[in-house]
Design a protein around this motif. Structure first.
Motif, mmCIF file in Angstrom:
data_model
loop_
_atom_site.group_PDB
_atom_site.id
_atom_site.type_symbol
_atom_site.label_atom_id
_atom_site.label_comp_id
_atom_site.label_asym_id
_atom_site.label_seq_id
_atom_site.Cartn_x
_atom_site.Cartn_y
_atom_site.Cartn_z
ATOM 1 N N ARG A 219 5.061 -2.914 2.266
ATOM 2 C CA ARG A 219 4.776 -2.817 3.691
ATOM 3 C C ARG A 219 3.431 -2.130 3.876
ATOM 4 O O ARG A 219 3.194 -1.058 3.311
ATOM 5 C CB ARG A 219 5.855 -2.009 4.436
ATOM 6 C CG ARG A 219 7.240 -2.629 4.397
ATOM 7 C CD ARG A 219 7.305 -3.916 5.220
ATOM 8 N NE ARG A 219 8.627 -4.476 5.215
ATOM 9 C CZ ARG A 219 9.065 -5.400 4.359
ATOM 10 N NH1 ARG A 219 8.269 -5.856 3.423
ATOM 11 N NH2 ARG A 219 10.290 -5.879 4.430
ATOM 12 N N PHE A 220 2.543 -2.753 4.676
ATOM 13 C CA PHE A 220 1.246 -2.178 5.009
ATOM 14 C C PHE A 220 1.384 -1.555 6.395
ATOM 15 O O PHE A 220 1.525 -2.265 7.386
ATOM 16 C CB PHE A 220 0.159 -3.255 4.989
ATOM 17 C CG PHE A 220 0.057 -3.951 3.649
ATOM 18 C CD1 PHE A 220 -0.428 -3.277 2.538
ATOM 19 C CD2 PHE A 220 0.456 -5.272 3.508
ATOM 20 C CE1 PHE A 220 -0.524 -3.910 1.303
ATOM 21 C CE2 PHE A 220 0.356 -5.917 2.281
ATOM 22 C CZ PHE A 220 -0.124 -5.226 1.173
ATOM 23 N N LEU A 221 1.352 -0.232 6.466
ATOM 24 C CA LEU A 221 1.686 0.482 7.700
ATOM 25 C C LEU A 221 0.481 0.948 8.506
ATOM 26 O O LEU A 221 0.531 0.956 9.734
ATOM 27 C CB LEU A 221 2.582 1.680 7.364
ATOM 28 C CG LEU A 221 3.853 1.320 6.579
ATOM 29 C CD1 LEU A 221 4.563 2.572 6.101
ATOM 30 C CD2 LEU A 221 4.767 0.460 7.434
ATOM 31 N N THR B 153 11.514 1.220 -11.917
ATOM 32 C CA THR B 153 11.236 0.942 -10.512
ATOM 33 C C THR B 153 10.728 2.225 -9.869
ATOM 34 O O THR B 153 11.359 3.273 -9.972
ATOM 35 C CB THR B 153 12.495 0.455 -9.771
ATOM 36 O OG1 THR B 153 13.026 -0.690 -10.453
ATOM 37 C CG2 THR B 153 12.182 0.088 -8.332
ATOM 38 N N ASN B 154 9.562 2.115 -9.236
ATOM 39 C CA ASN B 154 8.951 3.243 -8.534
ATOM 40 C C ASN B 154 8.743 2.909 -7.072
ATOM 41 O O ASN B 154 8.422 1.768 -6.741
ATOM 42 C CB ASN B 154 7.562 3.571 -9.122
ATOM 43 C CG ASN B 154 7.638 4.395 -10.371
ATOM 44 O OD1 ASN B 154 8.062 5.540 -10.344
ATOM 45 N ND2 ASN B 154 7.221 3.813 -11.484
ATOM 46 N N GLU B 155 8.913 3.911 -6.228
ATOM 47 C CA GLU B 155 8.426 3.802 -4.866
ATOM 48 C C GLU B 155 6.977 4.277 -4.915
ATOM 49 O O GLU B 155 6.705 5.386 -5.371
ATOM 50 C CB GLU B 155 9.237 4.677 -3.922
ATOM 51 C CG GLU B 155 8.765 4.585 -2.480
ATOM 52 C CD GLU B 155 9.577 5.490 -1.580
ATOM 53 O OE1 GLU B 155 10.530 4.995 -0.952
ATOM 54 O OE2 GLU B 155 9.260 6.699 -1.537
ATOM 55 N N PHE B 156 6.061 3.427 -4.505
ATOM 56 C CA PHE B 156 4.632 3.716 -4.537
ATOM 57 C C PHE B 156 4.157 3.815 -3.100
ATOM 58 O O PHE B 156 4.218 2.837 -2.348
ATOM 59 C CB PHE B 156 3.901 2.600 -5.293
ATOM 60 C CG PHE B 156 2.412 2.649 -5.227
ATOM 61 C CD1 PHE B 156 1.712 3.801 -5.525
ATOM 62 C CD2 PHE B 156 1.692 1.516 -4.878
ATOM 63 C CE1 PHE B 156 0.325 3.837 -5.475
ATOM 64 C CE2 PHE B 156 0.304 1.534 -4.835
ATOM 65 C CZ PHE B 156 -0.377 2.693 -5.127
ATOM 66 N N THR B 157 3.703 5.001 -2.712
ATOM 67 C CA THR B 157 3.210 5.238 -1.362
ATOM 68 C C THR B 157 1.735 5.579 -1.439
ATOM 69 O O THR B 157 1.334 6.416 -2.253
ATOM 70 C CB THR B 157 3.981 6.406 -0.700
ATOM 71 O OG1 THR B 157 5.384 6.113 -0.713
ATOM 72 C CG2 THR B 157 3.520 6.629 0.729
ATOM 73 N N VAL B 158 0.924 4.929 -0.617
ATOM 74 C CA VAL B 158 -0.489 5.260 -0.520
ATOM 75 C C VAL B 158 -0.675 6.066 0.755
ATOM 76 O O VAL B 158 -0.415 5.569 1.859
ATOM 77 C CB VAL B 158 -1.378 4.002 -0.514
ATOM 78 C CG1 VAL B 158 -2.845 4.387 -0.315
ATOM 79 C CG2 VAL B 158 -1.197 3.220 -1.805
ATOM 80 N N ALA C 30 -0.577 4.463 4.390
ATOM 81 C CA ALA C 30 -1.201 3.141 4.450
ATOM 82 C C ALA C 30 -0.217 2.069 4.010
ATOM 83 O O ALA C 30 -0.164 0.981 4.574
ATOM 84 C CB ALA C 30 -2.434 3.092 3.549
ATOM 85 N N MET C 31 0.570 2.398 2.983
ATOM 86 C CA MET C 31 1.431 1.394 2.372
ATOM 87 C C MET C 31 2.596 2.068 1.664
ATOM 88 O O MET C 31 2.450 3.167 1.130
ATOM 89 C CB MET C 31 0.615 0.598 1.350
ATOM 90 C CG MET C 31 1.341 -0.582 0.749
ATOM 91 S SD MET C 31 0.614 -1.049 -0.833
ATOM 92 C CE MET C 31 1.278 0.211 -1.881
#
Length: 152
Positions: free
Chosen positions: A96-98, A127-132, A141-142
């Motif tokens: 998701r691009f937030l 499996t990782n949750e990747f947050t930018v 951002a994502m």
């Protein structure tokens, strides 16, 4: 750099690591546009992009996602799994691009280990949750859930 065993990695489920800040420059955006053929003005034309609600050029969403390896390499305290021969991308469950990333912004990656399972002898799925995150912004951002295959 700390090296850990497979069992220690399994014990890290739920843990997070955070990268250093990295500036997203207009040069990076332009090179990504050239590599992908996506030259939409909101990415590459500062004068036109200034007239939009973004107020200037923004990084491609897929550039933001593609920063994963760079941001991962900028995590100072990330432990390394012992005996790794290679790791490969397997795919994503969701992306998701937030919030748009403006040219000149600094971003960092937050990596949360969600799963680490043996799929067959010597092959693990992570499996990782990747947050930018964007410096100075409350909304990321994502957010992506990303899967890797790791071979030991």
């Amino acid at each position: 750099m700390t090296t850990i065993t497979v069992e220690e990695m399994k014990g890290r489920i739920g843990s997070e690591t955070i990268s250093e800040w990295v500036e997203v420059t207009q040069t990076m955006i332009d090179k990504f546009a050239d590599a992908t053929g996506d030259h939409q003005f909101i990415h590459v034309d500062p004068a036109m992009a200034a007239m939009t609600p973004f107020g200037g050029t923004i990084a491609h969403g897929f550039l933001t996602l593609a920063l994963m390896p760079l941001l991962s390499s900028k995590v100072a305290d990330a432990p390394k799994l012992e005996g790794v021969k290679m790791g490969v991308n397997y795919g994503g469950n969701k992306v998701r691009f937030l919030t748009p990333v403006r040219s000149g912004s600094k971003v960092r990656g937050r990596f949360k280990l969600l799963e680490f399972d043996e799929k067959r002898p010597g092959q693990y799925q992570q499996t990782n949750e990747f947050t930018v995150e964007i410096e100075g912004q409350s909304k990321p951002a994502m957010i992506a859930e990303w899967i890797s295959q790791i071979f030991v």
